[in-house]
Design a protein around this motif. Structure first.
Motif, PDB file in Angstrom:
ATOM      1  N   ALA A   1      -1.083  -2.912  -7.154  1.00 24.32           N
ATOM      2  CA  ALA A   1      -1.783  -3.938  -6.369  1.00 24.32           C
ATOM      3  C   ALA A   1      -0.884  -5.150  -6.157  1.00 24.32           C
ATOM      4  O   ALA A   1      -0.883  -5.760  -5.081  1.00 24.32           O
ATOM      5  CB  ALA A   1      -3.082  -4.342  -7.065  1.00 24.32           C
TER       6      ALA A   1
ATOM      7  N   GLU B   1       1.472  -4.279  -3.370  1.00 23.31           N
ATOM      8  CA  GLU B   1       0.786  -4.398  -2.078  1.00 23.31           C
ATOM      9  C   GLU B   1       0.642  -5.866  -1.680  1.00 23.31           C
ATOM     10  O   GLU B   1       0.858  -6.236  -0.518  1.00 23.31           O
ATOM     11  CB  GLU B   1      -0.589  -3.739  -2.144  1.00 23.31           C
ATOM     12  CG  GLU B   1      -0.552  -2.238  -2.231  1.00 23.31           C
ATOM     13  CD  GLU B   1      -1.914  -1.616  -2.510  1.00 23.31           C
ATOM     14  OE1 GLU B   1      -2.941  -2.341  -2.461  1.00 23.31           O
ATOM     15  OE2 GLU B   1      -1.956  -0.394  -2.776  1.00 23.31           O
ATOM     16  N   LEU B   2       0.288  -6.687  -2.651  1.00 23.17           N
ATOM     17  CA  LEU B   2       0.153  -8.123  -2.401  1.00 23.17           C
ATOM     18  C   LEU B   2       1.493  -8.717  -1.961  1.00 23.17           C
ATOM     19  O   LEU B   2       1.551  -9.528  -1.034  1.00 23.17           O
ATOM     20  CB  LEU B   2      -0.375  -8.820  -3.655  1.00 23.17           C
ATOM     21  CG  LEU B   2      -0.667 -10.302  -3.557  1.00 23.17           C
ATOM     22  CD1 LEU B   2      -1.766 -10.576  -2.525  1.00 23.17           C
ATOM     23  CD2 LEU B   2      -1.096 -10.845  -4.927  1.00 23.17           C
TER      24      LEU B   2
ATOM     25  N   GLU C   1       2.082  -8.094   1.579  1.00 24.72           N
ATOM     26  CA  GLU C   1       1.184  -8.873   2.449  1.00 24.72           C
ATOM     27  C   GLU C   1       1.553 -10.351   2.515  1.00 24.72           C
ATOM     28  O   GLU C   1       1.528 -10.939   3.597  1.00 24.72           O
ATOM     29  CB  GLU C   1      -0.259  -8.745   1.945  1.00 24.72           C
ATOM     30  CG  GLU C   1      -0.833  -7.356   2.086  1.00 24.72           C
ATOM     31  CD  GLU C   1      -2.126  -7.172   1.301  1.00 24.72           C
ATOM     32  OE1 GLU C   1      -2.754  -8.185   0.901  1.00 24.72           O
ATOM     33  OE2 GLU C   1      -2.511  -6.007   1.069  1.00 24.72           O
TER      34      GLU C   1
ATOM     35  N   VAL D   1       3.463 -13.854  -5.339  1.00 35.15           N
ATOM     36  CA  VAL D   1       2.726 -13.004  -6.279  1.00 35.15           C
ATOM     37  C   VAL D   1       2.663 -13.677  -7.643  1.00 35.15           C
ATOM     38  O   VAL D   1       3.692 -14.017  -8.229  1.00 35.15           O
ATOM     39  CB  VAL D   1       3.378 -11.612  -6.399  1.00 35.15           C
ATOM     40  CG1 VAL D   1       2.690 -10.781  -7.478  1.00 35.15           C
ATOM     41  CG2 VAL D   1       3.325 -10.888  -5.068  1.00 35.15           C
TER      42      VAL D   1
ATOM     43  N   ALA E   1      -3.103 -14.900  -8.406  1.00 33.06           N
ATOM     44  CA  ALA E   1      -3.364 -14.286  -7.096  1.00 33.06           C
ATOM     45  C   ALA E   1      -3.882 -12.864  -7.278  1.00 33.06           C
ATOM     46  O   ALA E   1      -4.790 -12.429  -6.555  1.00 33.06           O
ATOM     47  CB  ALA E   1      -2.090 -14.281  -6.255  1.00 33.06           C
ATOM     48  N   LEU E   2      -3.359 -12.159  -8.259  1.00 32.18           N
ATOM     49  CA  LEU E   2      -3.806 -10.801  -8.527  1.00 32.18           C
ATOM     50  C   LEU E   2      -5.237 -10.798  -9.078  1.00 32.18           C
ATOM     51  O   LEU E   2      -6.051  -9.952  -8.696  1.00 32.18           O
ATOM     52  CB  LEU E   2      -2.845 -10.125  -9.503  1.00 32.18           C
ATOM     53  CG  LEU E   2      -2.882  -8.613  -9.580  1.00 32.18           C
ATOM     54  CD1 LEU E   2      -2.696  -7.976  -8.209  1.00 32.18           C
ATOM     55  CD2 LEU E   2      -1.816  -8.112 -10.544  1.00 32.18           C
TER      56      LEU E   2
ATOM     57  N   ARG F   1      -7.522 -12.961  -8.372  1.00 31.24           N
ATOM     58  CA  ARG F   1      -8.403 -13.206  -7.216  1.00 31.24           C
ATOM     59  C   ARG F   1      -8.610 -11.926  -6.419  1.00 31.24           C
ATOM     60  O   ARG F   1      -9.703 -11.642  -5.934  1.00 31.24           O
ATOM     61  CB  ARG F   1      -7.814 -14.298  -6.320  1.00 31.24           C
ATOM     62  CG  ARG F   1      -7.977 -15.692  -6.869  1.00 31.24           C
ATOM     63  CD  ARG F   1      -7.636 -16.768  -5.846  1.00 31.24           C
ATOM     64  NE  ARG F   1      -6.255 -16.738  -5.414  1.00 31.24           N
ATOM     65  CZ  ARG F   1      -5.236 -17.311  -6.054  1.00 31.24           C
ATOM     66  NH1 ARG F   1      -5.443 -17.937  -7.191  1.00 31.24           N
ATOM     67  NH2 ARG F   1      -4.015 -17.235  -5.567  1.00 31.24           N
ATOM     68  N   ARG F   2      -7.582 -11.128  -6.297  1.00 27.54           N
ATOM     69  CA  ARG F   2      -7.667  -9.871  -5.551  1.00 27.54           C
ATOM     70  C   ARG F   2      -8.692  -8.926  -6.191  1.00 27.54           C
ATOM     71  O   ARG F   2      -9.394  -8.211  -5.493  1.00 27.54           O
ATOM     72  CB  ARG F   2      -6.297  -9.204  -5.489  1.00 27.54           C
ATOM     73  CG  ARG F   2      -6.228  -8.000  -4.589  1.00 27.54           C
ATOM     74  CD  ARG F   2      -4.781  -7.495  -4.539  1.00 27.54           C
ATOM     75  NE  ARG F   2      -4.578  -6.565  -3.483  1.00 27.54           N
ATOM     76  CZ  ARG F   2      -4.099  -6.851  -2.276  1.00 27.54           C
ATOM     77  NH1 ARG F   2      -3.775  -8.083  -1.983  1.00 27.54           N
ATOM     78  NH2 ARG F   2      -3.940  -5.918  -1.373  1.00 27.54           N
ATOM     79  N   PHE F   3      -8.752  -8.924  -7.513  1.00 29.44           N
ATOM     80  CA  PHE F   3      -9.686  -8.062  -8.230  1.00 29.44           C
ATOM     81  C   PHE F   3     -11.003  -8.759  -8.571  1.00 29.44           C
ATOM     82  O   PHE F   3     -11.876  -8.157  -9.181  1.00 29.44           O
ATOM     83  CB  PHE F   3      -9.039  -7.528  -9.514  1.00 29.44           C
ATOM     84  CG  PHE F   3      -8.071  -6.412  -9.271  1.00 29.44           C
ATOM     85  CD1 PHE F   3      -8.508  -5.116  -9.088  1.00 29.44           C
ATOM     86  CD2 PHE F   3      -6.701  -6.669  -9.202  1.00 29.44           C
ATOM     87  CE1 PHE F   3      -7.616  -4.086  -8.851  1.00 29.44           C
ATOM     88  CE2 PHE F   3      -5.798  -5.636  -8.969  1.00 29.44           C
ATOM     89  CZ  PHE F   3      -6.259  -4.349  -8.793  1.00 29.44           C
ATOM     90  N   ASP F   4     -11.096 -10.039  -8.184  1.00 32.07           N
ATOM     91  CA  ASP F   4     -12.290 -10.828  -8.467  1.00 32.07           C
ATOM     92  C   ASP F   4     -12.616 -10.828  -9.968  1.00 32.07           C
ATOM     93  O   ASP F   4     -13.741 -10.554 -10.377  1.00 32.07           O
ATOM     94  CB  ASP F   4     -13.484 -10.326  -7.645  1.00 32.07           C
ATOM     95  CG  ASP F   4     -14.625 -11.341  -7.618  1.00 32.07           C
ATOM     96  OD1 ASP F   4     -14.356 -12.550  -7.787  1.00 32.07           O
ATOM     97  OD2 ASP F   4     -15.787 -10.907  -7.453  1.00 32.07           O
TER      98      ASP F   4
END
Length: 195
Positions: A14, A17-18, A21, A27, A31-32, A34-37
């Motif tokens: 992940a 991928e981030l 993007e 990264v 930030a990671l 937040r991506r997974f909440d």
């Protein structure tokens, strides 16, 4: 306790991928999360910190690049191998800009020695066997190829060739032709200048 479904491998993928993007520099563990909440703390059982996450992404990128290069080089030699290897670099940088940047991330000596970066160097040297270069010229040629490939794809990614002719693909092809010619006619080591 680790959150169900989160693994180090899943987080690193992940993160890669981030990186593609938003850019490798952006990264972070935050930030990671937040991506997974999830809360940042829930990731610390998998990665120590953002530096550890970036190192793991770099290792993933090097492994991916080495695998692609090995596949592209299978059964090739000489100019054909040189072009295949160069295209792997360029295509990877275009398709995965964040991962490509991660593959350039500095690693400590021990981590670098155990990384797929060693395989990439070995593959580069395998290409050069087709050009009959001995040491130290082989090392010089490895450095030349890395510099040219990285320099070109970095300039291209930054938009350096968008508004000029000829088209960047034509330049890329001509550069590979020139590298092949240079490697086939590598200059003899010059004699030291006398005092």
């Amino acid at each position: 306790m680790a959150r169900a479904g989160l693994t180090t491998e899943r987080l690193v993928h992940a993160g890669a991928e981030l990186a593609d993007e938003v850019g490798f520099d952006q990264v972070t563990v935050s930030a990671l999360a937040r991506r997974f909440d999830v809360k940042v703390a829930s990731l610390y059982s998998h990665v120590r910190n953002s530096a550890d996450l970036k190192t793991r992404i770099a290792l993933l990128a090097l492994e991916d690049l080495a695998d692609r290069a090995a596949e592209a080089l299978a059964g090739r030699s000489g100019k054909d191998a040189l072009a295949a290897f160069a295209h792997v670099y360029r295509d990877y940088a275009r398709a995965h800009p964040g991962r490509y940047a991660a593959a350039r991330h500095p690693l400590d000596a021990e981590t670098a020695a155990g990384s797929a970066g060693v395989r990439i160097a070995q593959l580069t040297r395998a290409i050069l066997r087709g050009y009959d270069l001995a040491e130290p010229d082989q090392t010089h040629a490895v450095r030349l190829l890395g510099s040219v490939f990285h320099g070109y794809v970095s300039l291209e990614a930054a938009g350096g060739f968008r508004h000029s002719a000829p088209d960047s693909q034509e330049s890329w092809t001509r550069i590979l032709d020139a590298l092949d010619c240079l490697l086939r006619t590598w200059p003899a080591r010059p004699e030291p200048l006398s005092p």
